[in-house]
Enzyme design. Structure first.
Site, PDB file in Angstrom:
ATOM      1  N   ASN A   8      37.816  28.361  42.992  1.00 57.43           N
ATOM      2  CA  ASN A   8      37.201  28.732  44.265  1.00 57.43           C
ATOM      3  C   ASN A   8      36.459  30.052  44.064  1.00 57.43           C
ATOM      4  O   ASN A   8      37.087  31.094  43.909  1.00 57.43           O
ATOM      5  CB  ASN A   8      38.302  28.874  45.330  1.00 57.43           C
ATOM      6  CG  ASN A   8      37.755  29.369  46.650  1.00 57.43           C
ATOM      7  OD1 ASN A   8      36.538  29.422  46.863  1.00 57.43           O
ATOM      8  ND2 ASN A   8      38.653  29.733  47.549  1.00 57.43           N
ATOM      9  N   LYS A  31      34.686  31.635  46.145  1.00 54.90           N
ATOM     10  CA  LYS A  31      34.610  32.440  47.376  1.00 54.90           C
ATOM     11  C   LYS A  31      33.182  32.979  47.541  1.00 54.90           C
ATOM     12  O   LYS A  31      32.229  32.301  47.165  1.00 54.90           O
ATOM     13  CB  LYS A  31      35.676  33.540  47.360  1.00 54.90           C
ATOM     14  CG  LYS A  31      37.077  32.960  47.088  1.00 54.90           C
ATOM     15  CD  LYS A  31      38.210  33.912  47.281  1.00 54.90           C
ATOM     16  CE  LYS A  31      39.526  33.193  47.006  1.00 54.90           C
ATOM     17  NZ  LYS A  31      40.702  34.015  47.239  1.00 54.90           N
ATOM     18  N   HIS A  35      41.687  27.192  53.902  1.00 57.99           N
ATOM     19  CA  HIS A  35      42.015  28.326  53.046  1.00 57.99           C
ATOM     20  C   HIS A  35      42.512  29.473  53.930  1.00 57.99           C
ATOM     21  O   HIS A  35      42.036  29.648  55.054  1.00 57.99           O
ATOM     22  CB  HIS A  35      40.777  28.764  52.247  1.00 57.99           C
ATOM     23  CG  HIS A  35      41.134  29.745  51.171  1.00 57.99           C
ATOM     24  ND1 HIS A  35      41.329  31.084  51.438  1.00 57.99           N
ATOM     25  CD2 HIS A  35      41.373  29.583  49.848  1.00 57.99           C
ATOM     26  CE1 HIS A  35      41.666  31.687  50.312  1.00 57.99           C
ATOM     27  NE2 HIS A  35      41.700  30.805  49.324  1.00 57.99           N
ATOM     28  N   GLU A  37      41.861  32.452  53.960  1.00 54.55           N
ATOM     29  CA  GLU A  37      40.804  33.372  54.415  1.00 54.55           C
ATOM     30  C   GLU A  37      40.045  32.776  55.603  1.00 54.55           C
ATOM     31  O   GLU A  37      39.449  33.519  56.381  1.00 54.55           O
ATOM     32  CB  GLU A  37      39.881  33.710  53.231  1.00 54.55           C
ATOM     33  CG  GLU A  37      40.594  34.656  52.262  1.00 54.55           C
ATOM     34  CD  GLU A  37      40.228  34.505  50.806  1.00 54.55           C
ATOM     35  OE1 GLU A  37      39.173  33.927  50.497  1.00 54.55           O
ATOM     36  OE2 GLU A  37      41.034  34.955  49.958  1.00 54.55           O
ATOM     37  N   GLU A  49      49.222  28.126  48.666  1.00 56.21           N
ATOM     38  CA  GLU A  49      48.791  29.475  48.302  1.00 56.21           C
ATOM     39  C   GLU A  49      49.494  30.499  49.190  1.00 56.21           C
ATOM     40  O   GLU A  49      49.102  30.686  50.357  1.00 56.21           O
ATOM     41  CB  GLU A  49      47.281  29.624  48.524  1.00 56.21           C
ATOM     42  CG  GLU A  49      46.444  28.694  47.678  1.00 56.21           C
ATOM     43  CD  GLU A  49      45.050  29.266  47.448  1.00 56.21           C
ATOM     44  OE1 GLU A  49      44.617  29.280  46.293  1.00 56.21           O
ATOM     45  OE2 GLU A  49      44.405  29.720  48.425  1.00 56.21           O
ATOM     46  N   GLY A  86      44.731  37.276  45.252  1.00 62.18           N
ATOM     47  CA  GLY A  86      43.933  38.434  44.865  1.00 62.18           C
ATOM     48  C   GLY A  86      44.719  39.720  44.720  1.00 62.18           C
ATOM     49  O   GLY A  86      44.139  40.806  44.654  1.00 62.18           O
ATOM     50  N   SER A  93      46.679  34.453  42.414  1.00 63.74           N
ATOM     51  CA  SER A  93      46.764  35.293  41.210  1.00 63.74           C
ATOM     52  C   SER A  93      47.089  34.514  39.941  1.00 63.74           C
ATOM     53  O   SER A  93      47.798  35.012  39.056  1.00 63.74           O
ATOM     54  CB  SER A  93      47.769  36.437  41.409  1.00 63.74           C
ATOM     55  OG  SER A  93      47.296  37.323  42.413  1.00 63.74           O
TER      56      SER A  93
HETATM   57  O1  LIG Z   1      41.422  29.867  46.457  1.00 63.81           O
HETATM   58  C1  LIG Z   1      41.919  30.601  45.609  1.00 63.81           C
HETATM   59  C2  LIG Z   1      42.931  31.548  45.947  1.00 63.81           C
HETATM   60  O2  LIG Z   1      42.733  32.177  47.154  1.00 63.81           O
HETATM   61  C3  LIG Z   1      43.485  32.386  44.849  1.00 63.81           C
HETATM   62  O3  LIG Z   1      42.700  33.521  44.608  1.00 63.81           O
HETATM   63  P1  LIG Z   1      43.074  34.470  43.364  1.00 63.81           P
HETATM   64  O4  LIG Z   1      43.270  33.571  42.182  1.00 63.81           O
HETATM   65  O5  LIG Z   1      41.922  35.397  43.223  1.00 63.81           O
HETATM   66  O6  LIG Z   1      44.360  35.147  43.738  1.00 63.81           O
END
Ligand SMILES: O=C[C@H](O)COP(=O)(O)O
Length: 252
Positions: free
Chosen positions: A12, A14, A98, A100, A168, A174, A213
């Site tokens: 992803n 983002k 998600h 977010e 998640e 993150g 993460s």
């Molecule tokens: O969609 C992916 C997740 O929100 C994980 O993000 P991350 O790997 O940067 O922690």
């Protein structure tokens, strides 16, 4: 009952990536034929790159998708894109729910279910995200929250071919923090049992990804946990080298 589930590693991006990021994606596509039999790969770039990435992957098998969609097929919804538009742009999948989106855009389970239904309508694979906040985990409510999100967000028409669940934990996204292997195992077992309760034996065939993460350094440990069928990767999916290392850890 044991069901074989092919691992899936999804990236992803983002709100990251410009046209100049294409070489990273092209590198992923180039490496994919050698591992294609062992792992499915999906990449969710920003919508601005969807068509060019879909063109770049054609024939190679990396599925490209969108990070969100509107429940309706078309209409006066400024700034939104529909599942049909994702399909028209060459997409094969869409992420819905998600954290977010749930957090920043106040999306409810009801809306997420409508978006997942739109994905099914447009013949896209829907990646439905669930996960608890730090407060919810600390107060012992993680499974209750994940159970409620699953029940509310998954359409009755969900099937293992059309819907993927991504767990998640919000506090792991993150942050560099991850749950312990035991916590991941407990939550994934819970999700598996909920899927089996709702969909019968078919529930055992859904793929359930872990996200939060995931990096090359911890992927092997996390992806070896029972009922973890792959990963939804954020930051580490932006670079071909780290994303491919995680993809390889999914079947090692
Ligand atoms: O969609 C992916 C997740 O929100 C994980 O993000 P991350 O790997 O940067 O922690």
């Amino acid at each position: 009952m044991t069901v074989a589930r092919k691992p899936l590693v999804a990236g992803n991006w983002k709100m990251h990536g410009l046209a100049s990021s294409a070489p990273e994606f092209v590198q992923m596509v180039g490496a994919y034929p050698a591992i294609k039999d062992k792992v499915d790969l999906m990449v969710f770039p920003p919508a601005t790159l969807l068509t060019s990435f879909a063109t770049a992957t054609r024939g190679a098998g990396v599925i490209v998708g969108a990070q969100d969609c509107h429940p309706e097929a078309s209409g006066a919804f400024t700034g939104d894109i529909s599942a049909e538009m994702v399909r028209d742009a060459g997409g094969g999948a869409v992420i819905v729910g998600h954290s977010e989106r749930r957090g920043d855009h106040r999306e409810t389970d009801q809306l997420i279910r409508a978006k997942a239904k739109a994905a099914l309508r447009a013949k896209l694979i829907g990646v439905v995200c669930v996960g608890e906040t730090e407060d919810e985990r600390k107060s012992g409510r993680a499974l209750e929250v994940v159970g409620r999100q699953l029940a509310g967000s998954l359409p009755d028409e969900s099937s293992p071919e059309t819907i993927v669940v991504a767990y998640e934990p919000v506090w792991a996204i993150g942050t560099g923090l991850t749950p312990t292997v035991d916590e991941v195992a407990e939550t994934h077992r819970f999700i598996r049992d909920e899927l089996a309760r709702r969909f019968g034996d078919t529930g055992r065939a859904f793929r359930v990804l872990y996200g939060g993460s995931v990096k090359p350094g911890n992927a092997a440990e996390l992806l070896a946990v029972a009922d973890v069928d792959g990963a939804l990767v954020g930051g580490a999916s932006l670079k071909a080298e780290s994303f491919l290392a995680i993809a390889r850890a999914a079947f090692a």
